[in-house]
Design an enzyme around this catalytic site. Structure first.
Site, PDB file in Angstrom:
ATOM      1  N   TYR A  40      -0.600   0.085  10.518  1.00  0.00           N
ATOM      2  CA  TYR A  40      -0.837  -0.550   9.225  1.00  0.00           C
ATOM      3  C   TYR A  40       0.265  -0.141   8.243  1.00  0.00           C
ATOM      4  O   TYR A  40       0.867  -0.982   7.554  1.00  0.00           O
ATOM      5  CB  TYR A  40      -2.221  -0.129   8.720  1.00  0.00           C
ATOM      6  CG  TYR A  40      -2.574  -0.509   7.301  1.00  0.00           C
ATOM      7  CD1 TYR A  40      -2.933  -1.822   6.979  1.00  0.00           C
ATOM      8  CD2 TYR A  40      -2.586   0.442   6.279  1.00  0.00           C
ATOM      9  CE1 TYR A  40      -3.295  -2.168   5.675  1.00  0.00           C
ATOM     10  CE2 TYR A  40      -2.942   0.105   4.981  1.00  0.00           C
ATOM     11  CZ  TYR A  40      -3.290  -1.194   4.678  1.00  0.00           C
ATOM     12  OH  TYR A  40      -3.645  -1.529   3.389  1.00  0.00           O
ATOM     13  N   SER A  47       0.851  -1.196   0.000  1.00  0.00           N
ATOM     14  CA  SER A  47       0.000   0.000   0.000  1.00  0.00           C
ATOM     15  C   SER A  47       0.881   1.238   0.000  1.00  0.00           C
ATOM     16  O   SER A  47       1.998   1.211   0.531  1.00  0.00           O
ATOM     17  CB  SER A  47      -0.879   0.018   1.247  1.00  0.00           C
ATOM     18  OG  SER A  47      -1.520   1.270   1.354  1.00  0.00           O
TER      19      SER A  47
HETATM   20  N1  LIG Z   1      -8.986  -0.855   0.021  1.00  0.00           N
HETATM   21  C1  LIG Z   1      -7.982   0.002  -0.089  1.00  0.00           C
HETATM   22  O1  LIG Z   1      -8.188   1.222  -0.195  1.00  0.00           O
HETATM   23  C2  LIG Z   1      -6.576  -0.511  -0.141  1.00  0.00           C
HETATM   24  C3  LIG Z   1      -5.570   0.413  -0.438  1.00  0.00           C
HETATM   25  C4  LIG Z   1      -4.268  -0.035  -0.547  1.00  0.00           C
HETATM   26  C5  LIG Z   1      -3.975  -1.377  -0.340  1.00  0.00           C
HETATM   27  N2  LIG Z   1      -4.976  -2.254  -0.020  1.00  0.00           N
HETATM   28  C6  LIG Z   1      -4.599  -3.658   0.174  1.00  0.00           C
HETATM   29  O2  LIG Z   1      -5.293  -4.428  -0.807  1.00  0.00           O
HETATM   30  C7  LIG Z   1      -5.462  -5.750  -0.306  1.00  0.00           C
HETATM   31  C8  LIG Z   1      -6.895  -6.181  -0.517  1.00  0.00           C
HETATM   32  O3  LIG Z   1      -7.713  -5.476   0.386  1.00  0.00           O
HETATM   33  P1  LIG Z   1      -9.245  -5.158   0.141  1.00  0.00           P
HETATM   34  O4  LIG Z   1      -9.339  -3.710  -0.043  1.00  0.00           O
HETATM   35  O5  LIG Z   1      -9.785  -6.035  -0.890  1.00  0.00           O
HETATM   36  O6  LIG Z   1      -9.867  -5.467   1.582  1.00  0.00           O
HETATM   37  P2  LIG Z   1     -10.503  -6.787   2.169  1.00  0.00           P
HETATM   38  O7  LIG Z   1     -11.723  -7.153   1.455  1.00  0.00           O
HETATM   39  O8  LIG Z   1     -10.585  -6.570   3.631  1.00  0.00           O
HETATM   40  O9  LIG Z   1      -9.417  -7.889   1.832  1.00  0.00           O
HETATM   41  C9  LIG Z   1      -8.470  -8.343   2.720  1.00  0.00           C
HETATM   42  C10 LIG Z   1      -8.524  -9.840   2.675  1.00  0.00           C
HETATM   43  O10 LIG Z   1      -7.523 -10.346   3.542  1.00  0.00           O
HETATM   44  C11 LIG Z   1      -8.045 -11.484   4.157  1.00  0.00           C
HETATM   45  N3  LIG Z   1      -7.405 -11.790   5.420  1.00  0.00           N
HETATM   46  C12 LIG Z   1      -7.178 -10.972   6.471  1.00  0.00           C
HETATM   47  N4  LIG Z   1      -6.584 -11.668   7.445  1.00  0.00           N
HETATM   48  C13 LIG Z   1      -6.409 -12.927   6.992  1.00  0.00           C
HETATM   49  C14 LIG Z   1      -5.847 -14.099   7.541  1.00  0.00           C
HETATM   50  N5  LIG Z   1      -5.343 -14.105   8.768  1.00  0.00           N
HETATM   51  N6  LIG Z   1      -5.847 -15.212   6.799  1.00  0.00           N
HETATM   52  C15 LIG Z   1      -6.369 -15.244   5.576  1.00  0.00           C
HETATM   53  N7  LIG Z   1      -6.920 -14.160   4.990  1.00  0.00           N
HETATM   54  C16 LIG Z   1      -6.933 -13.020   5.711  1.00  0.00           C
HETATM   55  C17 LIG Z   1      -9.484 -11.154   4.408  1.00  0.00           C
HETATM   56  O11 LIG Z   1     -10.160 -12.399   4.568  1.00  0.00           O
HETATM   57  P3  LIG Z   1     -11.631 -12.545   5.193  1.00  0.00           P
HETATM   58  O12 LIG Z   1     -12.533 -12.341   4.045  1.00  0.00           O
HETATM   59  O13 LIG Z   1     -11.661 -13.945   5.718  1.00  0.00           O
HETATM   60  O14 LIG Z   1     -11.770 -11.509   6.246  1.00  0.00           O
HETATM   61  C18 LIG Z   1      -9.840 -10.399   3.167  1.00  0.00           C
HETATM   62  O15 LIG Z   1     -10.394 -11.232   2.169  1.00  0.00           O
HETATM   63  C19 LIG Z   1      -5.017  -5.729   1.133  1.00  0.00           C
HETATM   64  O16 LIG Z   1      -3.695  -6.202   1.208  1.00  0.00           O
HETATM   65  C20 LIG Z   1      -5.025  -4.268   1.481  1.00  0.00           C
HETATM   66  O17 LIG Z   1      -4.149  -3.950   2.531  1.00  0.00           O
HETATM   67  C21 LIG Z   1      -6.253  -1.843   0.068  1.00  0.00           C
END
Ligand SMILES: NC(=O)c1ccc[n+]([C@@H]2O[C@H](COP(=O)([O-])OP(=O)(O)OC[C@H]3O[C@@H](n4cnc5c(N)ncnc54)[C@H](OP(=O)(O)O)[C@@H]3O)[C@@H](O)[C@H]2O)c1
Ligand SMILES: Cc1cc2nc3c(=O)[nH]c(=O)nc-3n(C[C@H](O)[C@H](O)[C@H](O)COP(=O)(O)OP(=O)(O)OC[C@H]3O[C@@H](n4cnc5c(N)ncnc54)[C@H](O)[C@@H]3O)c2cc1C
Lengths: 444, 245
Positions: free
Chosen positions: B150, B137
């Site tokens: 984070y 990120s």
């Molecule tokens: N959204 C943003 O604005 C943003 C910006 C920059 C970077 N990111 C990064 O993009 C990536 C995807 O995030 P997202 O936005 O799609 O959010 P999200 O839907 O919360 O995705 C995160 C995923 O990580 C999984 N997870 C968390 N802890 C885990 C564990 N212990 N074991 C297995 N799976 C686990 C969650 O699984 P569960 O479904 O089981 O909870 C979820 O599916 C992340 O790395 C995030 O940090 C997001």
């Protein structure tokens, strides 16, 4: 869960609501057990307040396709999947929507809840006629499997505007196609008599709809263009187009800002309508067009609803029975033309037989017109209401934002029967909308 | 030619779903690894219908580090590409008051990823092939008071990936760091996001796929972010510390 301003396609009215994105059935069950009112919402492509409530369940995240039978074309999908999505995936496989409204940006749940109609209503009926079954989550938290044989539950949900419960998934029968193109014929009609005669004469066509110029008066009252269409066969398209089964692409044009209200004065509307009318010179012409411009001419401009200015707009859509047809349509068009509040788009269409509990269509004619919201508008629409009611017609709930409770209960002749069924499925009035309260359907 | 296999860690994320669809469309078999994998059956059906490809869900918990080697060895196919999407934004204030929560954020974004990617790296190194991609990120580019736990974990991840890339270079194994700004997903639900610099999940998926195809090292999703972060990184610390970011 968060609070945000919500409005539908007409951008009127607006209200703050708690919006809960529904990602799984657990979220749904948990919310329903909270003994608070809820309403399912899809793409918000209804125009008025039918998809408004202070607490909204956003169904769009529930959008997976679950099963597809390549032999029969039966698709089982979650209710948040959109028609746009269905077309993108299934057109290249040779399947099309059995019924589609004039925009592809609607959810399957919203299409069933409004029991939407398309250009083929006279030949193939409304959306629910192609739904084999659906799953309905009721107030009690029961997930019911409903098929057309469960007459009460099926018919009170199709066209029931979300008041029976949450449609979680449904099974839809898609239609086989050889190509993604439509053989379109256009006919010019100089006035209302001609367009009614054309509708009679083209009943054979699978698809038909007319664009009508609502500002022309006198001899030219009802001036219009009728367009009919058939799915083109491969030998009609081969050589003309690169791929026989090409789905659509995403829109490239966006209406970036609200247009000032002056853009809508009668002169510019007149100019637009005339231009449209003269685009085609011959009395009749034939062409091969892709399904996207044929069914969804307005989808090519994202957010086109902004062109009606900040106050928003509404679409007045009514149906009148066949018997009342011509004379009533004439008086209504005269009234509109005189008012000078003419609409940018007016769509005229002949409906086939339908006699469901609460669905909008009935054998007859439907007209749909857009009006910018203004102080003079509602008195005019009240006048039109009277004419529609006198003729035995009614207004479309998916577009309505202002009809009176009295008009609703009088014009939907089976509303009392419907409300009795609602009381059984939704005894604590968990599912209600701004519209259902306004029309005194809820609470009980 | 043998079908290539993609392993996605954190498959329930909408970003992961888009990545799975894109790789599936491009001929990959896809293993969808997530917690509560039994609840992914509708996703598996959906991806199969959409792409005609092969998808399978497998149980995976990033925090269960002792199980990572067994998890990897038990996979139904050797992956050729691994994308780690797992991440947890968490709650900054809670992390300040409760170390347990801070640790959860660190493990979910950093140490857990170290564990699983070292297992993957060992296999790829031996096979002298493979591509590892992980979603970091821009929050890792500089610590800000609103989410620095984070951010620090994502910074750790970026540094780890850079070292891994260096280590695996001679083994012909590729490592890509993907740095999105904002993405419209469950993580950012309810936040007011500036539309022009907020990506849709599909845009992130395309960036991941292109990073794979073009063998990119570090990729920002949506080009303005590269410059936004360049500016943010260049603000001297004695000024930066006074800002409300
Ligand atoms: N959204 C943003 O604005 C943003 C910006 C920059 C970077 N990111 C990064 O993009 C990536 C995807 O995030 P997202 O936005 O799609 O959010 P999200 O839907 O919360 O995705 C995160 C995923 O990580 C999984 N997870 C968390 N802890 C885990 C564990 N212990 N074991 C297995 N799976 C686990 C969650 O699984 P569960 O479904 O089981 O909870 C979820 O599916 C992340 O790395 C995030 O940090 C997001
Ligand atoms: C440009 C344009 C052209 C149109 N053309 C036509 C046309 O030709 N024919 C036609 O019939 N309609 C037409 N419409 C109207 C539109 O098809 C309907 O309003 C449809 O219901 C919109 O679907 P949606 O997903 O946006 O639903 P929303 O507007 O979000 O909701 C509509 C209603 O459905 C209910 N609902 C939504 N999802 C569910 C669910 N999962 N379970 C239970 N209830 C639910 C809501 O509570 C609400 O009462 C048009 C609209 C536009 C903007």
């Amino acid at each position: 869960m968060f609070v945000q301003e919500v409005y539908n396609w007409g951008r009127y009215p607006r209200q703050y609501a708690e919006v809960v994105p529904v990602r799984d059935l657990e979220t749904l069950s948990e919310k329903l057990s909270s003994s608070q009112p809820w309403l399912a919402r899809g793409m918000g492509r209804s125009y008025g307040d039918t998809a408004l409530s202070s607490q909204i369940l956003d169904m769009l995240p529930l959008k997976h396709f679950l099963r597809f039978d390549e032999q029969t074309g039966e698709l089982e999908a979650l209710a948040g999947a959109t028609l746009d999505d269905v077309l993108k995936v299934f057109v290249p496989k040779g399947w099309f929507l059995p019924v589609t409204p004039g925009t592809k940006y609607v959810s399957l749940g919203g299409a069933l809840a409004a029991d939407v109609h398309g250009k083929n209503h006279h030949s193939e009926g409304s959306f629910s006629k192609h739904v084999r079954s659906f799953s309905l989550l009721t107030e009690k938290g029961e997930l019911l499997e409903v098929s057309p044989e469960n007459v009460d539950m099926f018919q009170s949900t199709a066209g029931g505007m979300g008041l029976t419960g949450i449609i979680v998934k449904l099974v839809l029968r898609l239609k086989p196609i050889e190509t993604s193109y439509i053989r379109q014929e256009s006919f010019k009609a100089r006035n209302l008599d001609e367009i009614f005669a054309l509708f009679e004469a083209t009943q054979y066509a699978t698809y038909s709809v007319a664009w009508i110029n609502c500002l022309s008066q006198g001899q030219a009252l009802g001036r219009s263009i009728l367009m009919t269409g058939e799915h083109a066969f491969s030998d009609q398209v081969r050589g003309l187009k690169k791929t026989l089964l090409a789905s659509h692409s995403n829109p490239k044009l966006v209406m970036p800002v609200d247009l000032p209200e002056v853009a809508l004065n009668p002169f510019s509307i007149k100019a637009f309508n005339l231009l449209y009318y003269h685009k085609q010179i011959a009395d009749k012409s034939t062409s091969i067009v892709h399904y996207d411009p044929f069914f969804y001419p307005l989808d090519s401009i994202l957010h086109w609803n902004r062109m009606y200015g900040k106050r928003g707009f509404t679409q007045y859509q009514f149906v009148i029975p066949q018997e009342a047809g011509l004379p009533t349509m004439r008086s209504i068009l005269q009234k509109i033309a005189q008012s000078g509040q003419g609409s940018f788009l007016a769509v005229l269409k002949a409906f086939g037989e339908q006699n469901d509990l609460i669905s909008f269509p009935m054998k007859g004619y439907t007209l749909a017109l857009d009006f910018a919201i203004s102080d003079q508008l509602f008195p005019l629409l009240d006048r039109l209401d009277e004419m529609v009611l006198d003729a035995g017609g009614r207004l479309y709930l998916a577009k309505d934002v202002r009809m009176s409770a009295d008009l609703f209960h009088k014009s939907y002749t089976r509303s009392a029967e419907w409300i009795e069924i609602l009381k059984g499925l939704n005894p604590n009035c968990t599912f209600r909308s701004v519209q259902s309260d306004r029309l005194k359907i809820t609470p009980w | 030619m043998k079908q290539k296999t993609l392993l996605i860690l954190g498959a329930r994320s909408e970003v992961a779903q888009s990545i799975a669809e894109l790789f599936g469309r491009n001929g990959f078999d896809v293993l969808l690894a997530a917690r509560n994998a039994d609840k992914l059956s509708s996703l598996v059906a959906d991806l199969q219908i959409r792409t005609g490809g092969n998808f399978q869900s497998v149980e995976f918990d990033l925090l269960h580090t002792q199980g990572h080697l067994d998890f990897y060895n038990a996979l139904p196919a050797r992956p050729d590409v691994v994308v780690c999407v797992v991440g947890l934004l968490g709650n900054q204030q809670e992390a300040e008051q409760d170390y347990g929560h801070a640790r959860l954020i660190i493990e979910s974004n950093f140490s857990g990823v170290v564990s699983i990617l070292h297992v993957v790296a060992a296999d790829f190194e031996k096979r002298r092939a493979g591509h590892i991609l992980a979603i970091g990120s821009v929050a890792g580019d500089r610590g800000r008071q609103s989410n620095y736990v984070y951010g620090a974990a994502k910074a750790g991840l970026a540094t780890f990936l850079s070292g891994l890339r260096n280590r695996l270079h001679n083994s012909k194994v590729k490592v890509s760091t993907i740095k999105p700004g904002f993405i419209r997903t469950r993580m950012t639900e309810g936040m007011k996001l500036p539309p022009f610099i907020t990506a849709e999940p599909i845009e992130v998926a395309k960036a991941v796929y292109m990073a794979y195809v073009d063998q990119k090292n570090v990729v920002y999703v949506l080009w303005p972010w590269r410059y936004i972060m360049l500016i943010i990184k260049s603000i001297p610390e004695f000024i930066f510390k006074k800002l409300k970011l």
